[in-house]
Design a protein around this motif. Structure first.
Motif, PDB file in Angstrom:
ATOM      1  N   LEU A   1       0.841  -1.191   0.000  1.00  0.00           N
ATOM      2  CA  LEU A   1       0.000   0.000   0.000  1.00  0.00           C
ATOM      3  C   LEU A   1       0.877   1.241   0.000  1.00  0.00           C
ATOM      4  N   GLU A   2       0.355   2.296  -0.621  1.00  0.00           N
ATOM      5  CA  GLU A   2       1.078   3.565  -0.625  1.00  0.00           C
ATOM      6  C   GLU A   2       0.820   4.306   0.685  1.00  0.00           C
ATOM      7  N   GLY A   3       1.867   4.928   1.236  1.00  0.00           N
ATOM      8  CA  GLY A   3       1.671   5.742   2.428  1.00  0.00           C
ATOM      9  C   GLY A   3       2.708   5.452   3.491  1.00  0.00           C
ATOM     10  N   ASP A   4       2.601   6.238   4.568  1.00  0.00           N
ATOM     11  CA  ASP A   4       3.504   6.101   5.708  1.00  0.00           C
ATOM     12  C   ASP A   4       2.749   5.392   6.827  1.00  0.00           C
ATOM     13  N   PHE A   5       3.242   4.253   7.255  1.00  0.00           N
ATOM     14  CA  PHE A   5       2.533   3.440   8.240  1.00  0.00           C
ATOM     15  C   PHE A   5       3.343   3.284   9.528  1.00  0.00           C
ATOM     16  N   ARG A   6       4.121   4.312   9.857  1.00  0.00           N
ATOM     17  CA  ARG A   6       4.919   4.251  11.087  1.00  0.00           C
ATOM     18  C   ARG A   6       4.045   4.180  12.341  1.00  0.00           C
ATOM     19  N   HIS A   7       2.821   4.662  12.211  1.00  0.00           N
ATOM     20  CA  HIS A   7       1.948   4.634  13.390  1.00  0.00           C
ATOM     21  C   HIS A   7       1.610   3.200  13.816  1.00  0.00           C
ATOM     22  N   LEU A   8       1.878   2.237  12.944  1.00  0.00           N
ATOM     23  CA  LEU A   8       1.609   0.842  13.297  1.00  0.00           C
ATOM     24  C   LEU A   8       2.762   0.191  14.045  1.00  0.00           C
ATOM     25  N   LEU A   9       3.911   0.858  14.071  1.00  0.00           N
ATOM     26  CA  LEU A   9       5.091   0.252  14.696  1.00  0.00           C
ATOM     27  C   LEU A   9       4.902   0.112  16.196  1.00  0.00           C
ATOM     28  N   PRO A  10       5.486  -0.931  16.779  1.00  0.00           N
ATOM     29  CA  PRO A  10       5.256  -1.214  18.213  1.00  0.00           C
ATOM     30  C   PRO A  10       6.116  -0.355  19.119  1.00  0.00           C
ATOM     31  N   GLU A  11       5.594  -0.122  20.322  1.00  0.00           N
ATOM     32  CA  GLU A  11       6.387   0.514  21.373  1.00  0.00           C
ATOM     33  C   GLU A  11       7.031  -0.533  22.273  1.00  0.00           C
ATOM     34  N   THR A  12       6.397  -1.689  22.359  1.00  0.00           N
ATOM     35  CA  THR A  12       6.961  -2.794  23.138  1.00  0.00           C
ATOM     36  C   THR A  12       6.902  -4.065  22.299  1.00  0.00           C
ATOM     37  N   LEU A  13       7.807  -4.973  22.568  1.00  0.00           N
ATOM     38  CA  LEU A  13       7.832  -6.264  21.892  1.00  0.00           C
ATOM     39  C   LEU A  13       8.089  -7.357  22.915  1.00  0.00           C
ATOM     40  N   SER A  14       7.505  -8.510  22.647  1.00  0.00           N
ATOM     41  CA  SER A  14       7.756  -9.697  23.461  1.00  0.00           C
ATOM     42  C   SER A  14       8.231 -10.799  22.526  1.00  0.00           C
ATOM     43  N   PHE A  15       8.620 -11.932  23.121  1.00  0.00           N
ATOM     44  CA  PHE A  15       9.052 -13.051  22.285  1.00  0.00           C
ATOM     45  C   PHE A  15       7.957 -13.467  21.310  1.00  0.00           C
ATOM     46  N   SER A  16       6.714 -13.548  21.800  1.00  0.00           N
ATOM     47  CA  SER A  16       5.630 -14.011  20.933  1.00  0.00           C
ATOM     48  C   SER A  16       5.432 -13.066  19.753  1.00  0.00           C
ATOM     49  N   GLN A  17       5.574 -11.763  19.978  1.00  0.00           N
ATOM     50  CA  GLN A  17       5.449 -10.823  18.877  1.00  0.00           C
ATOM     51  C   GLN A  17       6.607 -10.964  17.893  1.00  0.00           C
ATOM     52  N   ILE A  18       7.824 -11.127  18.418  1.00  0.00           N
ATOM     53  CA  ILE A  18       8.982 -11.322  17.536  1.00  0.00           C
ATOM     54  C   ILE A  18       8.793 -12.575  16.701  1.00  0.00           C
TER      55      ILE A  18
END
Length: 961
Positions: free
Chosen positions: A628-645
């Motif tokens: 998709l065209e656009g800037d999607f930085r707002h979707l980036l995480p502030e925290t991560l866990s093993f399950s997310q990685i």
């Protein structure tokens, strides 16, 4: 008063005195009222005239009273059955008793000896204890039922009928008098003596024009029936005969702005009848956590999606308690347990002094009272009924409060009705158990009583709407003067009547002057009434699917009888008298497809212009990943866990939908069970054992200590294992866990590792370069078991309870143990050496590690067969961190710039393979992708696509719409 009486007319629709006939004439009488009724209605009229009407007694009360009489009589014929199943034994014998009494049996005065007939002898023995009277009469032992009312009415008619003004001018019989049950022949004879004229109506002689429309399934048949009903003229001349539930038909009628019928499935359970069993299942010990969760989540819903549901337990309470049960599936008094923490949380809210918080805490205390602190007393499966009262009192109060909070909003009518029915169910249940004559009963019998006390009314998805046509549910109910009968689902009934009495018993009763009306005679009478009902119409149009619920559907037997009459009346058209010939003739049988000709849908005199649209085709996607065209930085995480990685390394699009956009399944409750529950229990045992030891205490863990800790924590973390039938399973898990944990601690001690912590949380700043810019993410998690060598080198053990260890062995050998790598990166190592890491398989009692001192089966990192050159990622998991970081940076950069990949789903879409189907092509393609990513210095984790929550959204699970 004039009465038109028929054996099957108790459910017949009301008919006015003036009936419009098909020929346009009207039939009237000079004065008075004509009542169309069956035996129940006529009995009510006679009781009113004789002054013997009384309140209707709920059948469970009579069963409870009869159960008490059976216990007193203690006849040997039923003694064993009564000991095993007292309620249902009483239920069955009361039916036999009522059938015999209605037929005129008087065992106390007939002078007969029934020794050779033990069932009759048992009934006679119990009947000697029967004193008929209302429930409030202390001297009465059995409330009167319909059988007693019938006999009383007959006796009074015989005594006073000739001089008693009944106010009935005539009774016209729709059935032949000599095929009615003997007791009703006697009643008719008695009212004749009292001056009432009794006549038989002439049986219909005309044959209706028969049409049978059949579709391949219920939906196509309903569409044809609705199209006909929505466009037919003279609705007041139509009688709709609903042979089955009309939910599907009502949907099609509503689409065409036609009145709905609202006939419910007669076999479906009433939703209000489910409230009490769910409550009892939760309240009675031993505590079944899933039943408790169902109680907490229980709500009085509505078919209207725009209306909110009303919860039995207020949402402010249930949400907190459900959350506790999803963390720990048990109710424990341990102050540190999730249940007790939830209670503290709800109690702390009362500091706000709000009425809502105070009422919520009162509800919580009541629930905790009968679930934990003061549960009903059950000993050897025997329940003390008095100890159940506090729980039932709370339920009664809650239902009364909900019922009192009714609003004028008509959309809440369904909910209000449901609550009122549930309250009535509870009241009937409580009344029944007070009539048992005992203070203790088996738990199973309690549920039998609840089932018997349940409201019989069923509800449909659509309400019946006022219309000119008449709606009935049996062919015998078709009113006179109906020109056209439209029969929805003209199929054979699944029910059949069984004979109640043995021939020898029937003969023995006959010697006492009692003539039993057998099931065969009842069926013959019913079929005759149904045939007469259909013969009264000029036109009979049937709609019947060929299959229903996956089973072939056969036509109703009365249509075969009608076909015989049609064949006999029209020998010129039907020279062969075969029923099948008539029912398959082109003038009778029509298929749904045959109703459309030259763009016109036509049935009888209803013709509708119809166009046939082409079938919409859905194309399976060839690719799932999106750009998709656009800037999607707002979707980036502030925290991560093993399950997310782990998810980012396998399905970035899935992570975006679930984590970035918050797309998840609606929360109900997810109580841990099976391996997940046992794993949580084993983790808790390890944590408790570690916390109970001194830092300097490195002595061996004893089997006795492990077993004692296991037993103490089971009610908190795995109360399911305390339920009946779970003892063998519990003992097996206990012995497995005990041996495994002793091996765990012993092996670590022998390896020179000292345990320093369990379930240790961490919060680590992780600096990443995403789309060319630096960003810091909080890396959070919890390490199961931490240890250290004598030189302070850390050791990290992750505990797993799984059926198979191969998956974890492969992750170690292929360098995909991302979880261990994350844990290694987030722990300080004073020596600078990489931490020792390992999986410990609790069920197998085995380490999986790159350390041969713990895992003798470690194969030194040999890669799997996906790479012909043998190149893999084997080695110490801590060494994989740079590759993991590179992979995460690459993935997050793609998301930030609008590239949302799901490589595994792409492969399934490309080959058109359902995720739940094994495919060699898919496996080879995924290994190729894995190797290509490795060549680029990145890690791609292959996961079983069938476990994804988004396969339907991706369009690869078979539904491409």
């Amino acid at each position: 008063m004039r009465i038109r009486f028929g054996w099957s007319l108790d459910r017949a629709p009301w008919q006015s005195q003036v009936n419009t006939r098909s020929g346009g004439t009207t039939g009237t009488r000079s004065s008075g009222t004509t009542v169309v009724t069956g035996p129940l209605g006529l009995l009510g009229i006679l009781q009113t005239r004789l002054g013997t009407t009384r309140p209707t007694i709920d059948r469970p009360i009579r069963i409870a009273q009869y159960r008490s009489l059976l216990a007193q009589a203690d006849h040997p014929w039923y003694r064993r059955s009564f000991a095993n199943d007292p309620w249902n034994t009483a239920h069955h014998l009361l039916e036999l008793r009522d059938d015999a009494i209605e037929a005129g049996w008087k065992p106390a005065t007939d002078g007969q000896d029934y020794f050779e007939h033990p069932r009759l002898d048992a009934l006679a023995t119990v009947e000697s204890l029967v004193v008929i009277g209302p429930p409030h009469d202390a001297a009465a032992t059995l409330a009167p039922g319909r059988a007693d009312d019938v006999r009383e009415s007959l006796e009074l008619l015989r005594l006073y009928g000739a001089s008693w003004p009944l106010g009935i001018d005539s009774i016209e019989l729709r059935d032949k008098r000599d095929i009615l049950p003997q007791v009703w022949q006697d009643i008719l004879g008695a009212v004749e003596v009292a001056g009432v004229t009794v006549t038989e109506a002439e049986a219909p002689t005309e044959m209706p024009k028969l049409t049978i429309v059949r579709g391949p399934d219920t939906w196509s048949t309903a569409e044809a029936a609705a199209r006909y009903l929505a466009n037919v003229n003279d609705r007041e001349r139509i009688c709709i005969l609903a042979g089955d539930a009309t939910a599907v038909l009502d949907q099609q009628l509503a689409r065409r702005q036609a009145p709905t019928l609202g006939i419910a499935d007669s076999n479906a359970a009433n939703p209000s009848a489910q409230i009490l069993p769910v409550f009892l299942g939760a309240a009675l010990p031993p505590t079944d956590i899933r039943r408790v969760a169902e109680l907490l989540h229980l709500s009085f819903g509505t078919i209207d999606a725009t209306s909110s549901a009303t919860s039995l337990v207020p949402r402010g309470v249930s949400s907190v308690l459900l959350q506790a049960l999803t963390q720990e599936p048990g109710i424990s008094s341990d102050p540190e347990s999730a249940w007790m923490r939830a209670l503290d949380q709800l109690k702390s809210r009362t500091a706000e002094n709000s009425d809502t918080a105070i009422r919520a805490w009162e509800t919580t205390r009541a629930l905790d009272g009968f679930l934990r602190t003061r549960p009903p007393a059950v000993d050897s499966d025997e329940l003390d009924l008095d100890s159940l009262n506090p729980a039932l009192d709370w339920l009664a109060t809650r239902l009364r409060r909900l019922n009192g909070n009714r609003t004028a909003d008509t959309t809440q009518d369904d909910i209000n009705t449901l609550i009122a029915e549930a309250a009535t169910h509870l009241a009937s249940f409580r009344t029944a158990i007070t009539r048992l004559g005992t203070n203790t009963i088996r738990v199973r019998e309690l549920f039998d009583i609840a089932e018997s006390s349940a409201p019989a009314a069923t509800r449909s998805d659509a309400h019946a709407q006022a219309a000119d046509w008449t709606v009935v549910t049996s062919p015998a109910d078709v009113p006179e003067g109906s020109d056209t009968v439209v029969w929805w689902c003209s199929q054979r009934s699944a029910t059949s009547a069984n004979e109640t009495w043995d021939p020898a018993e029937t003969d023995a009763l006959a010697q006492s002057g009692v003539r039993i009306f057998t099931s065969t005679e009842k069926e013959r009478l019913r079929q005759a009434a149904e045939l007469d009902g259909l013969r009264a119409a000029q036109k009979l149009t049937c709609f019947c699917p060929e299959t229903s619920r996956g089973e072939p559907v056969t036509l109703h037997p009365v249509l075969s009888r009608l076909a015989e009459d049609i064949s006999a009346a029209d020998r010129e058209h039907f020279p062969n008298a075969s029923v099948d010939t008539v029912l398959s003739d082109s003038t009778v049988a029509r298929s749904v497809a045959d109703l459309i000709t030259d763009e016109t849908w036509q049935l009888d005199d209803v013709a509708i212009p119809t166009s046939i649209v082409s079938l919409e085709q859905f194309t399976a996607p060839s690719r799932v990943s999106r750009v998709l065209e656009g800037d999607f930085r707002h979707l980036l995480p502030e925290t991560l866990s093993f399950s997310q990685i782990d998810q980012l390394l396998s399905d970035p699009l899935g992570w975006t939908l679930e984590r970035g956009l918050g797309l998840r399944r609606g929360f109900t409750f997810d109580i841990p069970t099976d391996n997940r529950m046992i794993g949580n229990l084993a983790h808790a045992v390890v944590e408790d054992l570690v916390q109970a030891r001194n830092d300097s205490d490195n002595s061996a863990i004893s089997p006795a200590g492990v077993g004692k800790t296991f037993d103490r924590l089971v009610p908190r973390f795995a109360s399911e294992l305390l339920l009946p039938g779970q003892l063998a399973r519990k003992n097996t898990i206990r012995s497995t866990a005990t041996a495994s944990l002793v091996h765990l601690f012993t092996t670590l001690r022998n390896r020179g590792i000292t345990i320093v912590g369990a379930e240790t949380g961490f919060d680590h700043d992780w600096v990443l370069t995403v789309a060319g810019e630096a960003m810091t993410v909080q890396l959070r998690g919890q390490r199961d078991l931490e240890g250290a060598f004598s030189d302070s080198r850390p050791a990290i053990i992750d505990l797993k309870w799984a059926n198979y260890e191969k998956r974890y062995r492969t992750m170690i050998d292929d360098g995909e143990a991302v979880q261990l790598s994350v844990y290694s990166h987030t722990i300080d190592s004073p020596t600078g050496a990489n931490p020792l890491t390992a999986y410990f398989m609790l069920k197998q009692g085995r380490f999986i590690s790159t350390d041969s001192g713990l895992d003798e089966n470690f194969n030194a990192g040999t890669a799997d067969s996906f790479d012909d050159d043998g190149n893999g990622l084997g080695g110490d998991p801590a060494g994989r961190w740079p590759m993991i970081q590179t992979s995460i940076e690459h993935t997050l950069s793609a998301i930030a710039t609008g590239r949302f990949n799901s490589l595994s789903a792409d492969v399934h879409a490309e080959f058109g393979v359902n995720p739940h189907t094994k495919s060699t092509q898919v496996d080879k393609a995924l290994k190729t992708i894995k190797a290509d990513e490795l060549d680029e210095g990145r890690l791609f984790v292959v996961k079983n696509q069938s476990y994804s929550n988004f396969n339907l959204i991706y369009g690869i699970a078979g539904d491409h719409s």
